[in-house]
Design an enzyme around this catalytic site. Structure first.
Site, mmCIF file in Angstrom:
data_model
loop_
_atom_site.group_PDB
_atom_site.id
_atom_site.type_symbol
_atom_site.label_atom_id
_atom_site.label_comp_id
_atom_site.label_asym_id
_atom_site.label_seq_id
_atom_site.Cartn_x
_atom_site.Cartn_y
_atom_site.Cartn_z
ATOM 1 N N GLU A 69 0.850 -1.193 0.000
ATOM 2 C CA GLU A 69 0.000 0.000 0.000
ATOM 3 C C GLU A 69 0.883 1.239 0.000
ATOM 4 O O GLU A 69 1.924 1.260 0.671
ATOM 5 C CB GLU A 69 -0.929 -0.001 1.214
ATOM 6 C CG GLU A 69 -1.831 1.200 1.353
ATOM 7 C CD GLU A 69 -2.672 1.467 0.119
ATOM 8 O OE1 GLU A 69 -2.594 2.596 -0.405
ATOM 9 O OE2 GLU A 69 -3.396 0.556 -0.321
ATOM 10 N N ASP A 96 5.346 2.511 -2.826
ATOM 11 C CA ASP A 96 4.772 2.985 -4.080
ATOM 12 C C ASP A 96 5.112 1.944 -5.143
ATOM 13 O O ASP A 96 6.278 1.571 -5.299
ATOM 14 C CB ASP A 96 5.380 4.345 -4.442
ATOM 15 C CG ASP A 96 4.703 5.001 -5.635
ATOM 16 O OD1 ASP A 96 4.232 4.265 -6.531
ATOM 17 O OD2 ASP A 96 4.665 6.239 -5.687
ATOM 18 N N ASP A 118 -6.812 2.740 -8.570
ATOM 19 C CA ASP A 118 -7.232 4.083 -8.986
ATOM 20 C C ASP A 118 -7.310 4.117 -10.517
ATOM 21 O O ASP A 118 -6.321 3.836 -11.194
ATOM 22 C CB ASP A 118 -6.213 5.104 -8.491
ATOM 23 C CG ASP A 118 -6.698 6.540 -8.628
ATOM 24 O OD1 ASP A 118 -7.464 6.817 -9.573
ATOM 25 O OD2 ASP A 118 -6.301 7.381 -7.803
ATOM 26 N N LYS A 122 -8.486 10.827 -16.215
ATOM 27 C CA LYS A 122 -8.024 11.817 -17.180
ATOM 28 C C LYS A 122 -6.871 11.258 -18.004
ATOM 29 O O LYS A 122 -5.929 10.682 -17.467
ATOM 30 C CB LYS A 122 -7.598 13.099 -16.456
ATOM 31 C CG LYS A 122 -8.744 13.814 -15.753
ATOM 32 C CD LYS A 122 -8.290 15.105 -15.121
ATOM 33 C CE LYS A 122 -9.468 15.814 -14.444
ATOM 34 N NZ LYS A 122 -9.059 17.092 -13.809
ATOM 35 N N GLU A 192 -13.481 -4.624 0.472
ATOM 36 C CA GLU A 192 -14.469 -3.715 1.060
ATOM 37 C C GLU A 192 -15.140 -2.881 -0.032
ATOM 38 O O GLU A 192 -16.359 -2.697 -0.033
ATOM 39 C CB GLU A 192 -13.792 -2.790 2.078
ATOM 40 C CG GLU A 192 -13.199 -3.477 3.288
ATOM 41 C CD GLU A 192 -11.730 -3.831 3.088
ATOM 42 O OE1 GLU A 192 -11.068 -4.171 4.067
ATOM 43 O OE2 GLU A 192 -11.250 -3.770 1.928
#
Length: 214
Positions: A69, A96, A118, A122, A192
């Site tokens: 994470e 990362d 994510d 854009k 979740e």
């Protein structure tokens, strides 16, 4: 959705000595020593609050799981969840994904999970998507021959983008689903996010396998 920063999150993570790996770079190529066995290694990039990876570790004691994470405040939730169990096959890493080659050696990983990453909608941010060509190149390094990536997302654009990149990069696609929860797919472990948003639309899933090197 704005990330809620938790004061002292990193220190709290470090205090979880059973599960949290404070200096993962030191273990590059040595994860068999961390787990004290040579079982397969599965990693989840972007583990969120840890429900998926913890459930997988509970259900598969002969597989070693590493939850990755980027944000300490998020990983802390996974850390708190892990403390409810006595697992010898789970570790937590603050990292990362851009730096994943610093933590894993070539051919060290068997499977990568990308769950509801994510979507970076854009176009100018497409390179940040975890299935962008630059990331796929890194995954191909750390995965063993025949290793795979399992992806789930609720974002159609990201899913189509991922399929295009996997095909262009020579990965082999299998078990592609355009509506996971209404398909005859067995053994799905939910996150979740998945439990909340699957009621609003389809969940997309695929398996992409690295071609074996000659």
């Amino acid at each position: 959705m704005r990330l809620r920063k938790i004061k002292g999150a990193l220190n709290k993570l470090i205090a979880n000595e059973k599960y949290y790996i404070n200096n993962p770079i030191d273990h590059r190529g040595k994860w068999v020593e961390v787990f004290n066995n040579s079982n397969p290694i599965h990693i989840e990039i972007g583990c969120g609050k840890g429900k998926f990876i913890t459930t997988m570790a509970l259900n598969n004691p002969n597989i070693n799981f590493i939850a990755i994470e980027k944000y300490d405040s998020v990983l802390l939730r996974a850390s708190e969840l892990s403390l409810n169990y006595d697992l010898n096959n789970l570790k937590l890493v603050l990292l990362d994904a851009e730096n994943i080659l610093d933590v894993f050696e070539k051919n060290e990983v068997d499977l990568i999970y990308l769950n509801f990453s994510d979507p970076w909608p854009k176009k100018r941010y497409y390179k940040r998507r975890l299935t962008a060509p630059g990331y796929l190149e890194k995954y191909a390094v750390i995965l063993k021959n025949g290793g795979a990536i399992y992806q789930k997302t609720d974002n159609r654009s990201l899913f189509e983008y991922s399929i295009e990149n996997f095909c262009n990069e020579g990965w082999l696609l299998n078990n592609v689903s355009l509506d996971l929860h209404n398909d005859q797919f067995e053994g799905n472990v939910t996150t979740e996010f998945e439990e909340k948003w699957s009621k609003l639309g389809p969940i997309y899933r695929l398996e992409a396998r690295k071609r074996k090197e000659e």
